[in-house]
Design a protein around this motif. Structure first.
Motif, PDB file in Angstrom:
ATOM      1  N   SER A  61      28.733  40.041  27.230  1.00  0.00           N
ATOM      2  CA  SER A  61      27.957  38.956  26.631  1.00  0.00           C
ATOM      3  C   SER A  61      26.655  38.687  27.385  1.00  0.00           C
ATOM      4  O   SER A  61      25.611  38.450  26.770  1.00  0.00           O
ATOM      5  CB  SER A  61      28.804  37.683  26.568  1.00  0.00           C
ATOM      6  N   TYR A  62      26.709  38.718  28.726  1.00  0.00           N
ATOM      7  CA  TYR A  62      25.509  38.406  29.500  1.00  0.00           C
ATOM      8  C   TYR A  62      24.434  39.488  29.395  1.00  0.00           C
ATOM      9  O   TYR A  62      23.288  39.267  29.759  1.00  0.00           O
ATOM     10  CB  TYR A  62      25.858  38.167  30.972  1.00  0.00           C
ATOM     11  N   GLN A  83      16.712  21.027  33.723  1.00  0.00           N
ATOM     12  CA  GLN A  83      17.317  22.140  34.452  1.00  0.00           C
ATOM     13  C   GLN A  83      18.202  22.997  33.548  1.00  0.00           C
ATOM     14  O   GLN A  83      18.283  24.217  33.721  1.00  0.00           O
ATOM     15  CB  GLN A  83      18.127  21.594  35.637  1.00  0.00           C
ATOM     16  N   ASN A  84      18.869  22.372  32.565  1.00  0.00           N
ATOM     17  CA  ASN A  84      19.646  23.138  31.599  1.00  0.00           C
ATOM     18  C   ASN A  84      18.752  24.103  30.828  1.00  0.00           C
ATOM     19  O   ASN A  84      19.127  25.252  30.578  1.00  0.00           O
ATOM     20  CB  ASN A  84      20.361  22.203  30.623  1.00  0.00           C
ATOM     21  N   LEU A  85      17.568  23.645  30.456  1.00  0.00           N
ATOM     22  CA  LEU A  85      16.645  24.494  29.712  1.00  0.00           C
ATOM     23  C   LEU A  85      16.002  25.545  30.607  1.00  0.00           C
ATOM     24  O   LEU A  85      15.684  26.649  30.149  1.00  0.00           O
ATOM     25  CB  LEU A  85      15.566  23.646  29.039  1.00  0.00           C
ATOM     26  N   GLU A  86      15.824  25.233  31.861  1.00  0.00           N
ATOM     27  CA  GLU A  86      15.218  26.187  32.787  1.00  0.00           C
ATOM     28  C   GLU A  86      16.170  27.331  33.132  1.00  0.00           C
ATOM     29  O   GLU A  86      15.729  28.439  33.462  1.00  0.00           O
ATOM     30  CB  GLU A  86      14.804  25.482  34.087  1.00  0.00           C
ATOM     31  N   LEU A  89      15.782  30.811  31.588  1.00  0.00           N
ATOM     32  CA  LEU A  89      14.481  31.376  31.968  1.00  0.00           C
ATOM     33  C   LEU A  89      14.511  31.877  33.412  1.00  0.00           C
ATOM     34  O   LEU A  89      13.938  32.921  33.733  1.00  0.00           O
ATOM     35  CB  LEU A  89      13.380  30.327  31.783  1.00  0.00           C
ATOM     36  N   GLU A  90      15.171  31.098  34.258  1.00  0.00           N
ATOM     37  CA  GLU A  90      15.298  31.496  35.661  1.00  0.00           C
ATOM     38  C   GLU A  90      16.113  32.777  35.782  1.00  0.00           C
ATOM     39  O   GLU A  90      15.801  33.654  36.606  1.00  0.00           O
ATOM     40  CB  GLU A  90      15.952  30.363  36.463  1.00  0.00           C
ATOM     41  N   MET A  91      17.156  32.917  34.964  1.00  0.00           N
ATOM     42  CA  MET A  91      17.973  34.129  34.989  1.00  0.00           C
ATOM     43  C   MET A  91      17.174  35.360  34.580  1.00  0.00           C
ATOM     44  O   MET A  91      17.523  36.484  34.948  1.00  0.00           O
ATOM     45  CB  MET A  91      19.186  33.968  34.057  1.00  0.00           C
ATOM     46  N   ARG A  92      16.115  35.148  33.805  1.00  0.00           N
ATOM     47  CA  ARG A  92      15.252  36.255  33.388  1.00  0.00           C
ATOM     48  C   ARG A  92      14.098  36.490  34.365  1.00  0.00           C
ATOM     49  O   ARG A  92      13.215  37.308  34.108  1.00  0.00           O
ATOM     50  CB  ARG A  92      14.706  35.981  31.978  1.00  0.00           C
ATOM     51  N   ARG A  99       8.018  28.488  33.552  1.00  0.00           N
ATOM     52  CA  ARG A  99       9.237  27.799  33.116  1.00  0.00           C
ATOM     53  C   ARG A  99       8.934  26.356  32.760  1.00  0.00           C
ATOM     54  O   ARG A  99       9.378  25.853  31.721  1.00  0.00           O
ATOM     55  CB  ARG A  99      10.308  27.840  34.214  1.00  0.00           C
ATOM     56  N   ALA A 100       8.181  25.679  33.615  1.00  0.00           N
ATOM     57  CA  ALA A 100       7.875  24.262  33.396  1.00  0.00           C
ATOM     58  C   ALA A 100       7.095  24.060  32.107  1.00  0.00           C
ATOM     59  O   ALA A 100       7.358  23.120  31.337  1.00  0.00           O
ATOM     60  CB  ALA A 100       7.097  23.712  34.586  1.00  0.00           C
TER      61      ALA A 100
END
Length: 332
Positions: A61-62, A83-86, A89-92, A99-100
């Motif tokens: 899945s990931y 932070q949930n939305l970030e 993006l951080e994982m990518r 991101r901000a």
């Protein structure tokens, strides 16, 4: 398969780019298992799953580029909305400044610009749903999967979120696959609907075609109420003889109700006309729903409430009529 139980069988389905496709069915129909295989949480025992022509059946899945919204929202409770939305993006590997910017733009789009610093527990159900949608969309994945996305909301919130989801789908153009057991939700949101039964596809078509021209008795019943006219009082023996496996059906809103003393119909030759006795009248705001016994059959009637309209009560003798052209033939 789950042990000796085959949850989904002979499932063959193509989803068009940018389409909103809903998999609809009762509990145990296989719809959730189908979505879990698409998401990578379940592996098919045979067959393949292709996205943009590439096999992903063996990809976890990931490793699949897709956004997912769960019925429970699955927001990180220890992270703020921002932070949930970030997180995706951080994982990518996206840089903090980018991101901000993207998070700010997405929060504005889902009308939560002032809620970025809140924790999920400080939000209403509708707000949490918006955050979950925003998180699934923000990484700009080509495929969006929705698992009973509005099941935890009350009716008013569901209707609001249906409009929001339609708007977001139109704006972002994501190929969206939604699983639900809610017929109204499926009819409202979808370009096409797949109706599943016992692990197989019963019918796949546009919402209007499925409702107006259901292929089987199961589909007709599952997508709203249906009147089946197999009693001899409705259909002559000659009409039945040609199609023994078919069953005539008419939707309740196509049936008109009137007093037996009402004036004769001008186009009576094009209409089916029967008389019966009212068993029940239900007032449902904009609608009145009647159950009328005709011979050995109970027919359902739905009419919009209007001023000056005659209201019938249990025991009243009434006349029902509908256009013969509105009768559909379904597989019994």
């Amino acid at each position: 398969m789950y042990g000796l139980v085959t949850a989904v069988r002979d499932l063959s389905l193509s989803v068009r780019r940018g389409e909103f496709l809903t998999i609809l069915g009762p509990s145990g129909s296989g719809k959730t298992t189908a979505l879990m295989m698409l998401a990578g949480f379940e592996a098919p025992s045979e067959g393949d799953i292709l996205i943009a022509g590439k096999s992903v059946a063996a990809v976890p899945s990931y490793g699949r580029d897709q956004g997912i919204v769960f019925q429970s929202y699955a927001l990180f409770p220890h992270l703020t909305v921002r932070q949930n939305l970030e997180f995706p993006l951080e994982m990518r590997g996206m840089k903090a400044a980018e991101r901000a910017t993207r998070v700010h733009s997405m929060l504005e789009r889902v009308h939560l610009a002032d809620f970025g610093g809140r924790m999920p527990s400080q939000l209403s159900g509708g707000q949490q749903q918006r955050v979950a949608l925003a998180r699934a969309l923000i990484a700009d994945s080509p495929v969006l999967l929705l698992d009973e996305p509005l099941g935890a909301l009350d009716r008013n919130l569901r209707e609001q979120m249906q409009s929001e989801i339609k708007s977001l789908h139109k704006e972002f153009g994501k190929t969206t696959i939604c699983v639900t057991h809610d017929q109204e939700e499926a009819l409202t949101l979808s370009d096409r609907i797949v109706v599943m039964r016992a692990g197989r596809i019963e019918q796949c078509d546009t919402p209007e075609a499925l409702y107006d021209r259901p292929a089987t008795r199961f589909v007709a019943n599952f997508l709203g109420e249906a009147n089946f006219l197999d009693d001899p009082v409705f259909v002559s023996g000659d009409e039945r003889a040609g199609a023994p496996e078919s069953l005539p059906m008419v939707r309740p809103e196509r049936v008109r109700i009137a007093s037996t003393a009402a004036a004769s119909l001008d186009n009576a030759d094009r209409r089916q006309i029967v008389t019966g006795s009212v068993e029940e009248m239900i007032y449902a705001g904009p609608l009145r729903k009647y159950r009328v016994r005709v011979g050995n059959t109970v027919l359902f009637v739905r009419e919009h409430v209007a001023s000056g309209q005659q209201v019938f009560t249990p025991g009243d003798e009434v006349r029902l009529d509908w256009l013969r052209a509105d009768v559909r033939s379904v597989k019994a």
